[in-house]
Structures are given as structure tokens and as C-alpha cells.
Design an enzyme around this catalytic site. Sequence first.
Site, short mmCIF file in Angstrom:
data_model
loop_
_atom_site.label_atom_id
_atom_site.label_comp_id
_atom_site.label_asym_id
_atom_site.label_seq_id
_atom_site.Cartn_x
_atom_site.Cartn_y
_atom_site.Cartn_z
N PRO A 72 0.80 -1.23 0.00
CA PRO A 72 0.00 0.00 0.00
C PRO A 72 0.84 1.28 0.00
O PRO A 72 0.89 2.02 0.98
CB PRO A 72 -0.84 -0.14 1.27
CG PRO A 72 0.04 -0.94 2.19
CD PRO A 72 0.78 -1.90 1.30
N CYS A 73 1.47 1.56 -1.13
CA CYS A 73 2.33 2.74 -1.23
C CYS A 73 1.53 4.04 -1.06
O CYS A 73 2.10 5.08 -0.74
CB CYS A 73 3.10 2.75 -2.54
SG CYS A 73 2.09 2.69 -4.01
N HIS A 74 0.21 3.96 -1.21
CA HIS A 74 -0.62 5.15 -0.99
C HIS A 74 -0.60 5.58 0.48
O HIS A 74 -0.99 6.70 0.80
CB HIS A 74 -2.07 4.89 -1.45
CG HIS A 74 -2.76 3.79 -0.72
ND1 HIS A 74 -2.58 2.46 -1.04
CD2 HIS A 74 -3.62 3.82 0.33
CE1 HIS A 74 -3.31 1.71 -0.23
NE2 HIS A 74 -3.96 2.51 0.61
#
Length: 191
Positions: A137-139
Site C-alpha cells: 500500500p504505497c498510498h
Amino acid sequence: MRRGYTVFDTALGRCGIAWSDAGVVGVQLPEAREIETLRHLFRQFPEARELRPPPSIEAAIDGIAAALRGHDVDLTEIDLDMSDVAPFNQRVYDYVRQIPRGETRIYDQIAAHLHVGGALHSVANALAKNPFPLIVPCHRVQGAGNGLDKASPHRGIISGRRLLALEGALPEAGLTLFDALLVVDRARAAH
């Protein structure tokens, strides 16, 4: 090693996923048109062939679809094939996978955790190349100026702000109209 791919429906559009015998090798979130989603997937995995997903990939697809509906799902159990991923990027992705839903970190925190001071640029590069959006989940990672609306090659048309809104991590004030509607839809679905 043989690689397969498939496209599948989600609440936000058609996604793509590619896999090997070792696990997921990449995810492409929806573009404005399905052909663009496929084009991005093919560009990254030209050797992949359209196949019926094995049960482990079906479970990954179900998890991604549920996450894009705003459901609280644990994607950390999905096996990833990181054989083509640089070792430093693997370390970044392993750390980012452990960030709890609805929470965020900044590049500095990741660099400090990895004991690589001054590696902000390297952390940012690793996240920009993340082939596993949602699963990694780079967000949930923000740089200076937060960058929530920045495009990502594998995130398609979905902004980090929208993904965080689906997780309930953003206050409703300051959201775009679309993101605010997602917050309302998620709240309705919970009841």
C-alpha cells in the site's frame, strides 16, 4: 517460470493482475479504459499469457476487489514474487506492507526504519516503481507536500487520496467531491 494474467471487475473499474508459480508479480489498477489497463500490464509483463487464476490468485483478486469497495481486508498474506525486484525495494515493500490500514508514514520514517539515513530518494524511487499497488500500500506513504494526488504507473486513475478515503484515513473536509462520496458510500455500506 510461466506467468499468467487476467483482468477482473472492481467497484472502480477493471484491474489486471499477473502472477507466477511463486505469487503475484504485478497488479494494475484501473485506467480510464480497459485497453489502457491491459497495455500497462503487457508493457510490464510481455511474456504473461491470459490464464485462469489459481486459487491463491483468486483470493488476491477477491481481496483487491473488496479493498476497492472500502472493506477492511488483510492483503499481507498474499504471496508476492519479488524475484525481479531490487533487494532495497523488497525491504521497502516489506515494511510498507506492515503499515496498518488507515495510517500513513513519511519517507523519513521508512528510511530510518531501514537504517539507511539520507535514502529518501531511494525510498521514493522504490515506491514509484511498486508493481503491487494495494497489496504493497504505497498510498499510505507520503513525501514532502504529501503527494496524495500524484499519479502512479500501476495505480491507474486512482489517486492515493482516493485509496486513503476508502480506508477512512482522510477527514471528509478537503476531499474532492468524488472522494467525499466514497466516504459516504463506505459509511452506508458499514450499516
